[in-house]
Design a protein around this motif. Structure first.
Motif, PDB file in Angstrom:
ATOM      1  N   TYR A   4      -1.401  -7.430   9.552  1.00  0.00           N
ATOM      2  CA  TYR A   4      -0.303  -7.579  10.038  1.00  0.00           C
ATOM      3  C   TYR A   4       0.060  -8.925  11.015  1.00  0.00           C
ATOM      4  CZ  TYR A   4      -1.597  -6.159  14.803  1.00  0.00           C
ATOM      5  OH  TYR A   4      -1.998  -6.283  16.230  1.00  0.00           O
ATOM      6  N   SER A  32       1.595  -6.135   5.724  1.00  0.00           N
ATOM      7  CA  SER A  32       1.399  -6.421   4.000  1.00  0.00           C
ATOM      8  C   SER A  32       0.551  -5.552   3.355  1.00  0.00           C
ATOM      9  CB  SER A  32       0.616  -7.868   3.670  1.00  0.00           C
ATOM     10  OG  SER A  32      -0.640  -7.963   4.443  1.00  0.00           O
ATOM     11  N   SER A  51      -0.231  -3.764  -1.062  1.00  0.00           N
ATOM     12  CA  SER A  51      -0.186  -3.707  -2.422  1.00  0.00           C
ATOM     13  C   SER A  51      -0.519  -2.412  -3.133  1.00  0.00           C
ATOM     14  CB  SER A  51      -0.936  -4.812  -2.832  1.00  0.00           C
ATOM     15  OG  SER A  51      -2.552  -4.256  -2.647  1.00  0.00           O
ATOM     16  N   GLN A  96       3.781  -5.737  -4.639  1.00  0.00           N
ATOM     17  CA  GLN A  96       3.086  -6.507  -3.366  1.00  0.00           C
ATOM     18  C   GLN A  96       4.249  -6.382  -2.460  1.00  0.00           C
ATOM     19  OE1 GLN A  96       2.028 -10.256  -5.414  1.00  0.00           O
ATOM     20  NE2 GLN A  96      -0.108  -9.766  -4.580  1.00  0.00           N
ATOM     21  N   TYR A  97       3.955  -6.114  -1.479  1.00  0.00           N
ATOM     22  CA  TYR A  97       5.182  -5.667  -0.138  1.00  0.00           C
ATOM     23  C   TYR A  97       4.789  -6.288   1.115  1.00  0.00           C
ATOM     24  CZ  TYR A  97       2.338  -1.474  -0.175  1.00  0.00           C
ATOM     25  OH  TYR A  97       1.430  -0.709  -0.069  1.00  0.00           O
ATOM     26  N   GLU A  98       5.844  -6.119   2.085  1.00  0.00           N
ATOM     27  CA  GLU A  98       5.612  -6.418   3.543  1.00  0.00           C
ATOM     28  C   GLU A  98       6.693  -5.251   3.856  1.00  0.00           C
ATOM     29  OE1 GLU A  98       4.295 -11.022   4.236  1.00  0.00           O
ATOM     30  OE2 GLU A  98       6.450 -10.409   4.569  1.00  0.00           O
TER      31      GLU A  98
END
Length: 282
Positions: free
Chosen positions: A130, A226, A228, A271-273
Motif C-alpha cells: 500500500y 494493490s 491481483s 489487477q486492481y487497487e
C-alpha cells in the motif's frame, strides 16, 4: 479513543435499544465514521451484517421472554418492533427452528446469541502492498444506481451493474473516455451521510459525454492497496484492510467515497487497487 473501543461502545448502544428503533446514524457517530463505513466495518469484523446481528439478538432475548411465560407472543412481537405476529413468527422460526408458541413447552430447545465483543486478534503476518497519497479532487463520468442505506439490501446491485455494463457496451465506451489518473475502470461507492447513496461504474476523465453522469471526487488522502487475482480476491483484500491494517495503522475512515480501480478488469486475472479515504488519527 481507539476505534475498536468505539465499536464496542456502539454494541452497548444496540443492547440498550433492542426494544427501540435502532438509529444506525447514532451507531456511526459513536464509531466516528459514516453509516456506510460503520456497516461495512461491522460486517467484516463480525462476519455478519449489522441488521442480521440485531435480528439475532432480538430473537435470542425474545426466547428468554417467552420462556418466562409472563407475556403473550403478540406482546413480545410488538416489544421487539414487529408490526405483525406473522412477521415475528417468521423471524423467530428462521432463527430458532420452532414457532414462538412452542417455547413455553417444558424441555423445548432454543438458541442463544450473545452480544459481540470486538478485539484485535494477532494472526500470522500477511503482506499488503500500500501507499498513502493526498490527491486533489478529480472528475469521474459513468453510470450510477442508487443504493439503500442498509447495505445488505445492495449485495446484488453491484454485480448486476457490472454484468449489464459489460454486455451492453458501457465498459468499452467508458474505457475510450478515460484520460486522467487513476487509469482504470472505477467502481465508486458514494455513500456519505449528506447525499443519496450511489454506486458508479466510471472512469476519470476530462471529456464530456451526454450519455454519462459526472461526479466530482473530493480532495482526500487515500490509503491505496494493490492486488491481483479474481473478483473474489478484491473482497478478501478489503476485509483484510478493515480487520488487519486499519486497527493498527494510525488512520481512520474519512468521509469520502471508496474506490476500486480495475487496471486489468479480467474477472479471472484482475489487477486492481482499493482506495480507502483516511484521516490521520489525532
Amino acid at each position: 479513543m481507539d476505534w475498536i473501543e468505539r465499536l464496542n461502545k456502539s454494541i452497548h448502544y444496540i443492547e440498550d435499544h433492542l426494544t427501540d428503533e435502532i438509529d444506525i446514524g447514532q451507531l456511526a457517530r459513536i464509531a466516528c465514521c459514516s453509516t456506510y463505513h460503520y456497516q461495512r466495518m461491522f460486517t467484516y469484523m463480525a462476519g455478519i451484517t449489522l441488521s442480521e446481528y440485531i435480528r439475532r439478538r432480538k430473537m435470542s432475548l425474545a426466547a428468554v421472554d417467552l420462556q418466562s411465560g409472563k407475556e403473550r407472543v403478540i406482546d413480545i412481537a410488538e416489544k421487539y418492533g414487529y408490526q405483525s405476529p406473522t412477521a415475528f413468527n417468521r423471524a423467530f422460526q428462521s432463527f430458532h427452528g420452532i414457532a414462538p408458541s412452542s417455547v413455553k413447552n417444558e424441555g423445548t430447545s432454543v438458541k442463544s446469541f450473545s452480544p459481540i465483543i470486538f478485539q484485535i486478534t494477532v494472526k500470522g503476518a500477511t503482506k499488503m502492498n500500500y501507499r498513502i497519497e493526498t490527491k486533489e479532487s478529480f472528475r469521474i463520468i459513468g453510470v450510477s444506481r442508487p443504493l439503500e442505506k442498509e447495505i445488505e439490501n445492495n449485495f446484488m446491485v453491484v454485480p448486476d451493474m457490472w454484468q449489464n455494463a459489460v454486455t451492453n457496451g458501457t465498459v468499452q465506451k467508458l474505457a475510450a473516455l478515460m484520460d486522467t489518473p487513476p487509469m482504470g475502470l472505477l467502481g465508486v461507492s458514494v455513500c456519505n451521510d449528506e447525499e443519496q447513496w450511489k454506486y458508479f461504474i466510471a472512469v476519470s476523465s476530462t471529456k464530456t459525454n451526454d450519455e454519462f453522469e459526472e461526479y466530482l471526487i473530493p480532495a482526500s488522502t487515500w490509503a491505496i492497496f494493490s492486488g491481483s487475482g479474481t473478483n473474489q480476491s478484491i473482497q478478501e483484500l478489503e476485509k483484510q484492510i478493515v480487520t488487519e491494517w486499519l486497527p493498527a495503522s494510525g488512520y481512520e475512515y474519512a468521509n469520502a467515497p471508496d474506490i476500486e480501480v480495475y487496471i486489468n478488469p479480467d474477472p479471472e486475472n484482475a489487477q486492481y487497487e482499493v482506495w480507502i479515504p483516511v484521516n490521520k488519527k489525532l
